[in-house]
Design an enzyme around this catalytic site. Structure first.
Site, PDB file in Angstrom:
ATOM      1  N   ASN A  81       0.719  -0.950  -0.140  1.00 31.95           N
ATOM      2  CA  ASN A  81       0.381   0.017   0.119  1.00 31.95           C
ATOM      3  C   ASN A  81       1.215   0.890  -0.243  1.00 31.95           C
ATOM      4  OD1 ASN A  81      -1.626   2.255   0.751  1.00 31.95           O
ATOM      5  ND2 ASN A  81      -1.789   1.212   2.487  1.00 31.95           N
ATOM      6  N   LYS A 130      -0.335   4.461  -0.501  1.00 23.60           N
ATOM      7  CA  LYS A 130      -0.528   5.112   0.504  1.00 23.60           C
ATOM      8  C   LYS A 130      -0.105   6.974  -0.537  1.00 23.60           C
ATOM      9  CE  LYS A 130       0.368   3.183   4.746  1.00 23.60           C
ATOM     10  NZ  LYS A 130       0.526   3.054   6.333  1.00 23.60           N
ATOM     11  N   HIS A 169      -9.556   0.745   4.752  1.00 23.20           N
ATOM     12  CA  HIS A 169      -8.072   0.649   5.344  1.00 23.20           C
ATOM     13  C   HIS A 169      -8.321   1.523   6.376  1.00 23.20           C
ATOM     14  CE1 HIS A 169      -3.827   2.595   6.423  1.00 23.20           C
ATOM     15  NE2 HIS A 169      -3.325   1.094   6.190  1.00 23.20           N
ATOM     16  N   GLU A 229      -6.455   4.431   7.615  1.00 23.78           N
ATOM     17  CA  GLU A 229      -6.880   5.626   7.570  1.00 23.78           C
ATOM     18  C   GLU A 229      -7.451   6.162   7.146  1.00 23.78           C
ATOM     19  OE1 GLU A 229      -3.192   5.402   5.504  1.00 23.78           O
ATOM     20  OE2 GLU A 229      -2.123   4.409   7.771  1.00 23.78           O
ATOM     21  N   GLU A 241      -5.264  -5.578  10.035  1.00 21.94           N
ATOM     22  CA  GLU A 241      -4.620  -4.718  10.227  1.00 21.94           C
ATOM     23  C   GLU A 241      -4.301  -4.091  11.522  1.00 21.94           C
ATOM     24  OE1 GLU A 241      -2.428  -3.492   6.486  1.00 21.94           O
ATOM     25  OE2 GLU A 241      -4.031  -2.103   6.392  1.00 21.94           O
ATOM     26  N   GLY A 294       2.402   1.749  10.923  1.00 24.08           N
ATOM     27  CA  GLY A 294       3.590   2.739  10.221  1.00 24.08           C
ATOM     28  C   GLY A 294       3.801   3.097  12.191  1.00 24.08           C
ATOM     29  N   SER A 319       3.444  -2.772  10.294  1.00 24.91           N
ATOM     30  CA  SER A 319       4.787  -3.019  10.733  1.00 24.91           C
ATOM     31  C   SER A 319       5.894  -4.221  10.350  1.00 24.91           C
ATOM     32  CB  SER A 319       5.300  -2.714  12.110  1.00 24.91           C
ATOM     33  OG  SER A 319       4.760  -0.729  12.414  1.00 24.91           O
TER      34      SER A 319
HETATM   35  C1  PEP Z   1      -0.840  -0.143   5.995  1.00 27.27           C
HETATM   36  O1  PEP Z   1      -1.077   1.176   6.196  1.00 27.27           O
HETATM   37  O2  PEP Z   1      -1.475  -1.073   5.407  1.00 27.27           O
HETATM   38  C2  PEP Z   1      -0.382  -0.854   6.706  1.00 27.27           C
HETATM   39  C3  PEP Z   1       0.819  -2.084   6.950  1.00 27.27           C
HETATM   40  O3  PEP Z   1       1.274  -0.045   6.634  1.00 27.27           O
HETATM   41  P1  PEP Z   1       2.652  -0.441   7.948  1.00 27.27           P
HETATM   42  O4  PEP Z   1       3.292  -1.721   7.547  1.00 27.27           O
HETATM   43  O5  PEP Z   1       3.628   1.135   7.726  1.00 27.27           O
HETATM   44  O6  PEP Z   1       2.371  -0.514   9.690  1.00 27.27           O
END
Ligand code: PEP
Length: 253
Positions: A9, A11, A97, A99, A169, A175, A215
């Site tokens: 992703n 973003k 997601h 966000e 997630e 993040g 992460s």
């Molecule tokens: C995401 O935004 O889907 C995600 C998993 O981000 P990160 O790997 O940076 O934690």
């Protein structure tokens, strides 16, 4: 059909030059590698979908959108419909997601509409969900996840599940550099498979790919992916460097 998937992703990162560079790096880095049926998906921003698709043409890399609107067309300034995504040859879209949920107020009910619109247009949905830190601390993480999945997906008939990929997630891990342990991921993924089995049946639940996101990095991917109910990852930060993303793809082999 259940398969291993590593999805990136991107973003709101990378302009057209940077997107093409990253896509080229992935194409070159993955060329000739044996992927053992692992699907590799990248989700750039809307404006860079076509450019990345062109670079990915003929490679193993699939391109997905990060979001879409639930309506076909009309007075929805700034929005993109499922029809528009399929018109440029896309086959998958990420929905739900955290966000989008947090910053754009996307509710389970809205996501159910988006899921319906995506499926009606033949798009596969990579459906994201996960608990916030307070939910985990208070022990509510299972009920939160169950509600997110059932509210947005349990109205679907069994056949529609062939086009659903789940992405757990935990918001506290996105993040933040803090990853769920492999055991926490497995525990939740097994729970998710169980609630899908209870609602539909065991065979259907066994066929659903469930990705972990939060992460996930080259250094921790192998352990997380080794768990039996973890079918791959949705990767944010580490998907922005070809080397890291490729190392994560290799970790699932
Ligand atoms: C995401 O935004 O889907 C995600 C998993 O981000 P990160 O790997 O940076 O934690």
């Amino acid at each position: 059909m259940r398969s291993k998937i590593v999805a990136g992703n991107w973003k709101m990162n990378k302009d057209v030059t940077g997107s093409k560079e990253l896509a080229n790096g992935l194409v070159a880095g993955l060329k000739g590698k044996t992927l053992n049926n692992t699907r590799v998906v990248v989700a750039p921003t809307f404006v860079n979908l076509t450019a990345v698709k062109e670079v990915a043409e003929g490679s193993v890399i699939e391109v997905a959108a990060q979001n879409m609107h639930q309506e076909k067309s009309g007075a929805y300034t700034g929005e993109i419909s499922a029809e528009m995504l399929t018109s440029i040859g896309l086959k998958s879209v990420v929905l739900g997601h955290s966000e989008r949920r947090e910053y754009f107020g996307e509710s389970d009910a809205l996501l159910a509409e988006k899921v319906n619109a995506a499926l009606a247009n033949g798009l596969e949905v990579i459906f994201c969900f996960g608990e916030v830190l307070e939910d985990r601390k208070s022990g509510n993480h299972f009920s939160v996840v169950e509600a997110q999945i059932s509210n947005a997906l349990f109205h679907l008939d069994a056949a529609a599940w062939g086009s659903i990929v789940l992405a757990y997630e935990p918001v506290w891990a996105i993040g933040t550099g803090e990853t769920a342990t492999a055991e926490q991921a497995q525990e939740m993924h097994a729970f998710i498979r169980k609630i899908v089995a209870d609602k539909y049946d065991v065979a259907l639940a066994q066929e659903v790919s469930i990705l972990y996101g939060g992460s996930c990095k080259p250094g921790n991917a192998k352990e997380i992916f080794s768990k039996e109910d973890v079918d791959g990852g949705l990767i944010g930060g580490a998907a922005l460097q070809a080397e890291d993303f490729i190392a994560i793809i290799e970790a699932i082999q």
